[in-house]
Design an enzyme around this catalytic site. Structure first.
Site, PDB file in Angstrom:
ATOM      1  CD  GLU A   1      -3.108 -18.393   6.469  1.00 45.56           C
ATOM      2  OE1 GLU A   1      -2.526 -18.006   7.647  1.00 45.56           O
ATOM      3  OE2 GLU A   1      -4.118 -17.762   6.268  1.00 45.56           O
TER       4      GLU A   1
ATOM      5  CB  ALA B   1      -2.482  18.916  -4.119  1.00 42.21           C
TER       6      ALA B   1
ATOM      7  CB  SER C   1      -7.089  24.386  -3.789  1.00 43.63           C
ATOM      8  OG  SER C   1      -8.287  23.714  -3.465  1.00 43.63           O
TER       9      SER C   1
END
Length: 356
Positions: A46, A148, A162
């Site tokens: 603001e 994943a 991995s």
């Protein structure tokens, strides 16, 4: 309001622990001021919009994504700034869940003769600040678990490897989700197995999220890579700190019946640190335990078109013994990233889902 939300998103990676807020000032259809909060301690949206508008703010309508603050923190109250500028109307997307503000900013505006409307694009504003809302309404941060996985639902092969199941596009997207988080959390098992850095590796990133390790037995090695990547590390342990280092803070928390960190105490500690969104990248034990405890708010699943055959599952869910105990999820978003796909899912709140 759509413009104000766009401005708020400019602080997606930087405003923590503050909310992401945007403001647009208009006179009729003419925009005279814009502002987006950048970081804690810096001017609020603001104030920035009022600075740009100058004298043109008098009689204008302010569109703000979150209720203007009414208390003095690091900066003065925005409600007072709007009143002093002479705006005629304030339209907000949502009220502030912070009890120091909630409703008080609107009351102050109305008492000064300013017309106030609330609820415009409220759902979009809430999503943008889902962690800030969670911390104030539920007393804990929003937990987002990233996984994943292969097409057959495995996160690592039988040899424990991995890296990498998914491709570059998916990994880059995962970095962006890390960047918006207040903290990245993992378990000691992942640290010992993979020695991850758990940092954000994107150009232009100014703020590294806090790294949190859940380590009930104090096994974190002093040579772990995550300790040398810059930024602070916090360790939740059931015992006293086994060693000291300037960038590492150990927090002794109570243990549960299985000698693991009590999750209620862990959530309270995360809220105490003013963490809004916690990005969890953990192995099947911690991820599954959080899911079984009902603490996972969102899943971010990257699935690659590969088959592994044998290896580590996505999650180990304790207490799941039959098909009827399955957990239902709602698909929030699905996106292709190169050859991989990303699924955003949340625990279902529907009683009728997948019945019969």
């Amino acid at each position: 309001m759509a413009q104000a939300l766009h401005l708020a998103r400019s602080g997606l990676w930087t405003t923590d622990p503050n909310p992401r807020v945007g403001c647009v000032l208009s006179v009729g259809r003419t925009v005279v001021g814009r502002g987006g909060h950048r970081a804690a301690g810096e001017p609020h949206a603001e104030v920035l919009a009022l600075r740009e508008a100058g004298a043109r703010a008098r009689g204008a309508t302010a569109y703000v994504t979150l209720e203007p603050c009414s208390h003095t923190g690091r900066t003065p109250p925005c409600a007072d700034a709007l009143i002093e500028a002479g705006v005629a109307e304030v339209v907000i997307a949502m009220t502030d869940p912070d009890p120091r503000v909630s409703g008080r900013g609107l009351e102050r505006l109305r008492a000064s003769g300013i017309q106030v409307r609330a609820g415009l694009m409220a759902e979009e504003a809430r999503e943008l600040n889902i962690g800030f809302v969670s911390r104030h309404e539920r007393g804990r941060p929003w937990l987002r678990v990233k996984l994943a996985v292969s097409l057959d639902g495995l996160t690592a092969g039988p040899d424990g490897r991995s890296q990498w199941i998914t491709g570059p596009a998916a990994r880059a997207d995962g970095q962006r989700w890390r960047a918006r988080a207040s903290a990245i959390m993992t378990g000691i098992g992942t640290v010992l197995a993979d020695d991850p850095r758990l940092d954000v590796r994107l150009d232009g990133v100014e703020r590294q999220p806090l790294r949190i390790i859940v380590d009930s037995q104090g096994r974190l090695p002093q040579q772990a890579r995550l300790l040398d990547c810059g930024g602070a590390v916090r360790v939740a342990s059931a015992g006293p700190a086994p060693w000291q280092r300037e960038s590492v803070v150990w927090r002794q928390l109570p243990a549960d019946a299985n000698a693991r960190i009590d999750f209620d105490a862990l959530m309270a500690w995360l809220a105490e640190m003013e963490l809004n969104e916690v990005h969890v990248e953990a192995g099947p034990t911690l991820a599954g335990a959080l899911m079984a405890a009902g603490l996972v708010d969102e899943l971010l699943v990257y699935q690659a078109p590969v088959l592994i055959g044998r290896g580590s599952p996505m999650m180990a869910l304790p207490g799941m013994e039959n098909f009827d105990q399955r957990l239902h999820l709602e698909l929030i978003e699905q996106r292709c990233l190169g050859v991989d796909q990303r699924l955003r899912l949340r625990p279902s709140t529907r009683a009728d889902v997948h019945r019969g």
